[in-house]
Design a protein around this motif. Structure first.
Motif, short mmCIF file in Angstrom:
data_model
loop_
_atom_site.label_atom_id
_atom_site.label_comp_id
_atom_site.label_asym_id
_atom_site.label_seq_id
_atom_site.Cartn_x
_atom_site.Cartn_y
_atom_site.Cartn_z
N LEU A 80 0.84 -1.19 0.00
CA LEU A 80 0.00 0.00 0.00
C LEU A 80 0.88 1.25 0.00
O LEU A 80 1.77 1.38 0.84
CB LEU A 80 -0.92 0.02 1.22
N VAL A 81 0.62 2.15 -0.96
CA VAL A 81 1.40 3.39 -1.08
C VAL A 81 0.42 4.55 -1.07
O VAL A 81 -0.51 4.59 -1.88
CB VAL A 81 2.21 3.40 -2.40
N TYR A 82 0.60 5.49 -0.14
CA TYR A 82 -0.31 6.62 -0.10
C TYR A 82 0.41 7.90 0.27
O TYR A 82 1.55 7.91 0.71
CB TYR A 82 -1.48 6.37 0.85
N GLY A 83 -0.28 9.01 0.07
CA GLY A 83 0.26 10.34 0.34
C GLY A 83 -0.58 11.36 -0.41
O GLY A 83 -1.43 11.01 -1.23
N GLY A 84 -0.33 12.62 -0.15
CA GLY A 84 -1.10 13.69 -0.78
C GLY A 84 -0.80 13.83 -2.26
O GLY A 84 0.08 13.16 -2.82
N ARG A 85 -1.54 14.72 -2.91
CA ARG A 85 -1.32 15.00 -4.33
C ARG A 85 0.04 15.67 -4.53
O ARG A 85 0.55 16.35 -3.64
CB ARG A 85 -2.41 15.95 -4.85
N GLN A 86 0.61 15.46 -5.72
CA GLN A 86 1.85 16.12 -6.15
C GLN A 86 3.07 15.72 -5.33
O GLN A 86 4.06 16.45 -5.30
CB GLN A 86 1.68 17.64 -6.13
N ILE A 111 -5.36 5.11 2.70
CA ILE A 111 -5.04 5.32 4.11
C ILE A 111 -6.06 4.60 4.99
O ILE A 111 -5.71 3.88 5.92
CB ILE A 111 -5.05 6.82 4.45
N ARG A 112 -7.34 4.78 4.67
CA ARG A 112 -8.38 4.21 5.53
C ARG A 112 -8.34 2.69 5.53
O ARG A 112 -8.50 2.05 6.56
CB ARG A 112 -9.75 4.72 5.08
N ALA A 127 -9.43 10.40 14.09
CA ALA A 127 -9.01 9.50 13.01
C ALA A 127 -8.85 10.28 11.70
O ALA A 127 -7.90 10.05 10.94
CB ALA A 127 -10.03 8.37 12.84
N LEU A 128 -9.78 11.21 11.45
CA LEU A 128 -9.68 12.04 10.24
C LEU A 128 -8.46 12.96 10.30
O LEU A 128 -7.76 13.16 9.30
CB LEU A 128 -10.95 12.88 10.07
N MET A 129 -8.18 13.49 11.48
CA MET A 129 -7.00 14.35 11.63
C MET A 129 -5.71 13.54 11.47
O MET A 129 -4.72 14.05 10.94
CB MET A 129 -7.05 15.08 12.97
N ASP A 130 -5.75 12.28 11.89
CA ASP A 130 -4.60 11.41 11.67
C ASP A 130 -4.40 11.16 10.17
O ASP A 130 -3.27 11.09 9.68
CB ASP A 130 -4.78 10.07 12.39
N GLU A 131 -5.52 11.00 9.44
CA GLU A 131 -5.42 10.84 7.99
C GLU A 131 -4.79 12.08 7.36
O GLU A 131 -3.97 11.99 6.44
CB GLU A 131 -6.80 10.60 7.38
N MET A 132 -5.17 13.25 7.87
CA MET A 132 -4.61 14.50 7.34
C MET A 132 -3.12 14.61 7.67
O MET A 132 -2.36 15.22 6.93
CB MET A 132 -5.39 15.70 7.88
N GLU A 133 -2.73 13.99 8.77
CA GLU A 133 -1.30 13.92 9.07
C GLU A 133 -0.60 13.01 8.05
O GLU A 133 0.49 13.33 7.55
CB GLU A 133 -1.07 13.39 10.49
N LEU A 173 -1.49 12.53 5.07
CA LEU A 173 -1.47 13.25 3.79
C LEU A 173 -0.57 14.49 3.85
O LEU A 173 -0.52 15.25 2.90
CB LEU A 173 -2.90 13.68 3.41
N ASN A 174 0.10 14.67 5.01
CA ASN A 174 1.08 15.75 5.18
C ASN A 174 0.45 17.14 5.23
O ASN A 174 1.14 18.14 5.04
CB ASN A 174 2.13 15.70 4.07
N ILE A 175 -0.86 17.20 5.52
CA ILE A 175 -1.52 18.49 5.72
C ILE A 175 -1.25 18.96 7.16
O ILE A 175 -0.93 20.13 7.39
CB ILE A 175 -3.03 18.38 5.47
N PHE A 176 -1.37 18.05 8.12
CA PHE A 176 -1.08 18.33 9.52
C PHE A 176 0.18 17.59 9.95
O PHE A 176 0.64 16.67 9.27
CB PHE A 176 -2.23 17.86 10.42
N ARG A 177 0.72 18.00 11.08
CA ARG A 177 1.68 17.17 11.80
C ARG A 177 1.31 17.20 13.28
O ARG A 177 0.61 18.11 13.74
CB ARG A 177 3.11 17.61 11.57
N LYS A 178 1.77 16.20 14.00
CA LYS A 178 1.38 16.04 15.39
C LYS A 178 2.59 16.21 16.29
O LYS A 178 3.67 15.68 15.99
CB LYS A 178 0.76 14.65 15.60
N ASP A 179 2.43 16.95 17.39
CA ASP A 179 3.55 17.14 18.31
C ASP A 179 3.61 16.00 19.32
O ASP A 179 2.80 15.06 19.27
CB ASP A 179 3.49 18.51 18.99
N GLU A 180 4.58 16.06 20.21
CA GLU A 180 4.80 14.97 21.17
C GLU A 180 3.64 14.82 22.14
O GLU A 180 3.46 13.76 22.74
CB GLU A 180 6.10 15.22 21.93
N GLU A 181 2.83 15.87 22.31
CA GLU A 181 1.70 15.81 23.23
C GLU A 181 0.41 15.38 22.54
O GLU A 181 -0.66 15.39 23.15
CB GLU A 181 1.50 17.18 23.89
N GLY A 182 0.51 15.02 21.24
CA GLY A 182 -0.67 14.57 20.52
C GLY A 182 -1.53 15.69 19.99
O GLY A 182 -2.68 15.47 19.60
#
Length: 661
Positions: free
Chosen positions: A304-310, A436-437, A615-621, A623-632
């Motif tokens: 399985l290979v996934y990621g955002g556009r471009q 991703i899902r 779960a949706l925000m994790d998907e956005m992570e 897709l490289n739209i978001f990132r998550k810090d050490e505190e979640g």
């Protein structure tokens, strides 16, 4: 604070960017420090375009030119002999080892081409670092001691190209196996204008690389005139001129490195476009992603290979197909774009291609039939022998959705073929949010996805992005004097490979206009120095800025029609930023996003459980739209993503549009 800046100079650069409100570049510097890459990247910047600048230095260029100019009536081998003696060596000394004999052969093959035509050409091309051409060399004679040669190459030798060919110009690399190579030999005294006119008179074939062997010497000023004439004429593409001066300089390099050095030293005076912002990327411009490429090529690697556009998923799969598809060795790697196709349409597309290549006798009606035919093929029950088969399936989101409705039967079939084939069969499914899902379902021990590994394609690292930008530009004669310039460019592209290619293409195209506007001139250029003033116009290019925003919006809208969750969550995150004037003191949790939805009355989000929202925000992570810090907590992966959401008024207006009626 002064002491800290002395120990860590980058702190001063970060402060400068912050004071100028250049938050994206400041963010880049901080990330580089975190990754420990700052020194490594500084060294990378210094290395481009080292060899070209060395060639241009008067202490290197002028003695070679003087030697050639003073001995113009002699053949190149005599001039080379004089050059060796002026450097306290001789032909006899070179003849004592294989490297020295190769240099002599290179020079002598030049002389044989000028004296006897076709007789010396094959050897000269070989000593310039190319494979030997096929014997059917076509020759045309023109007036004024000119000859045109048309060369073809054996395609079976293309598989070793990537190991010896490191320059980024397709016409002089992989393109020779498709379009061949042209050589124009010109003897006698010529001005730069006469060289241009005589090349044009021979006919221009832009898709085919043309090497002009000029058996004369050009002063550096003439080379720069040649560069201007080449750059302002769109038809003069993929042509390089090698004169006696450059030929002597090239004797310092080994044969296998000579082609790369020839392009590096001659192409800045020519015209080419290595950057490709749309369509197929040739192997010369496949830069970075080495780890991901190796994993996908591995028959036991991720499925399985996934990621955002471009971000280069399609390019990765196409590159694997290019590298692994060798029917003459019974190795097959097929690339499929099945965008919008359900499981039945995908089966038809895949089976149709296999049938056209003689791998299956009849097209199967069901995925179960397909599985049986594949097992027969891989066990040798058909006459066709297959040692390796890869199915590289791109844009697989709709396919996975329809497969899910049938309890993932197609995926089970593909998995069973893989397990049955003893590492001779592999399938890859690439896509966006559905991939991703379904990958998340790997956590369910009773699903087929529990046996499939994944890989997430992220934006380029700073070092890979630098290489993609700097390497082609250096071969085109550009000089970038500082890291600040590079960071400014890359921060605008968000490290998306497609946007780096787009911007690099704009830079190369800008040279033509810069000559016309007298920003560049034949007294000093090339090299073409990119300073802040030069970049400012390009970075504010309307098409470029619109393309950046368009590609970001495409990633946000991948689930359009599926309640626009990504776009809504991104708007809610942008509203959180805006409430703190774009500089949040802390990052945000799903609770904060839901609170925004409550304020605006957007039930699409308020009806989601916090677990589903996260779960949706994790998907956005992913897709490289978001990132998550050490505190979640979450934040935009790049500050520029927040900027592209629009100002406060636009964000509020968009959120109001999604409010319940």
């Amino acid at each position: 604070m002064g002491g800290e800046e002395d120990d860590f100079p980058v702190l001063g650069q970060i402060k400068k960017c912050l004071s100028e409100n250049n938050l994206s570049v400041a963010e880049d510097y901080m990330r580089q420090c975190q990754d420990g890459k700052r020194t490594e990247i500084s060294q990378m910047v210094v290395s481009y375009p080292n060899e070209f600048m060395k060639f241009l230095k008067p202490k290197n260029y002028n003695p070679l030119y003087d030697m050639c100019a003073k001995n113009g009536k002699y053949m190149l081998n005599s001039i080379f002999d004089n050059w060796l003696r002026s450097n306290n060596t001789s032909n006899s000394q070179l003849s004592k080892n294989s490297a020295g004999r190769e240099k002599l052969d290179f020079v002598n093959s030049w002389v044989r081409l000028i004296s006897n035509g076709t007789v010396g050409l094959s050897n000269l091309i070989y000593h310039l670092g190319y494979p030997r051409p096929l014997d059917d060399i076509q020759r045309e004679k023109r007036e004024n001691n000119r000859f045109i040669y048309h060369l073809r190459f054996d395609r079976s030798e293309s598989s070793g190209e990537s190991q010896t060919n490191r320059h980024p110009i397709k016409a002089f690399g992989s393109g020779i196996f498709e379009h061949g190579l042209r050589v124009i030999s010109i003897s006698g005294r010529r001005t730069w204008e006469e060289i241009i006119n005589e090349i044009q008179d021979c006919g221009i074939q832009p898709e085919t690389g043309t090497i002009c062997i000029f058996d004369g010497a050009m002063a550096l000023s003439e080379r720069r005139e040649l560069a201007r004439a080449m750059k302002v004429d769109d038809n003069m593409r993929n042509i390089i001129v090698i004169d006696r001066v450059l030929a002597l300089y090239l004797t310092d390099y080994e044969r296998l490195n000579r082609r790369n050095k020839t392009i590096e030293l001659a192409m800045p005076f020519g015209n080419a476009q290595p950057f490709i912002s749309t369509g197929f990327i040739p192997p010369e411009m496949f830069i970075g992603r080495t780890a991901e490429l190796a994993k996908i090529r591995d028959m036991n690697g991720p499925t399985l290979v996934y990621g955002g556009r471009q971000l280069g998923k399609s390019i990765l799969l196409k590159q694997v197909s290019l590298l692994e598809h060798h029917p003459e060795k019974d190795m097959y790697a097929f690339y499929f774009d099945i965008k919008g196709k359900d499981m039945e349409a995908a089966l038809h597309a895949i089976a149709g291609e296999l049938s056209r290549n003689g791998l299956i006798m009849t097209e199967p009606e069901t995925w179960e039939d397909f599985g049986e035919q594949m097992k027969d093929l891989l066990t040798g029950r058909f006459q066709k022998k297959v040692s390796k088969l890869m199915l590289l399936i791109d844009e697989a989101d709709q396919f996975l959705l329809s497969a899910d409705r049938e309890k993932n039967k197609p995926i089970e079939v593909l998995r069973d073929i893989r397990n049955y084939s003893e590492n001779r069969f592999k399938f890859v499914l690439a896509g966006l949010h559905n991939v991703i899902r379904f990958d998340k379902n790997r956590l369910g021990s009773n699903t087929v996805y529990g046996q499939l590994e994944h890989i997430n394609i992220k934006p380029f690292s700073f070092s890979d992005a630098c290489e993609l930008l700097l390497k082609p530009l250096s071969y085109m004669g550009f000089e970038i004097p500082s890291m600040e310039i590079i960071s400014t460019i890359l921060s605008k592209t968000n490290y998306f490979p497609g946007l780096i290619q787009f911007y690099g293409k704009k830079l190369v195209e800008s040279v033509k206009e810069s000559y016309r506007k007298k920003d560049f001139n034949t007294a000093n250029n090339p090299p073409y120095v990119l300073d802040e003033k030069y970049l400012k116009t390009l970075l504010e290019d309307k098409d470029f800025l619109e393309d950046i925003e368009k590609k970001f919006q495409i990633t946000l809208r991948v689930d359009e029609g599926d309640d626009d969750y990504y776009y809504l969550i991104a708007l809610a995150m942008a509203d959180c930023y805006a409430l703190e004037d774009g500089q949040p003191k802390q990052n945000y949790k799903p609770d904060d996003i839901r609170n925004v939805a409550v304020v605006y009355g957007i039930s699409r989000l308020t009806n989601l459980s916090l677990e589903n929202l996260e779960a949706l925000m994790d998907e956005m992570e992913e897709l490289n739209i978001f990132r998550k810090d050490e505190e979640g907590r979450y934040l935009f992966n790049r500050y520029s993503f927040y900027s592209m959401m629009g100002g406060t008024e636009k964000i509020e207006r968009e959120l109001e549009n999604y409010a319940d009626e």
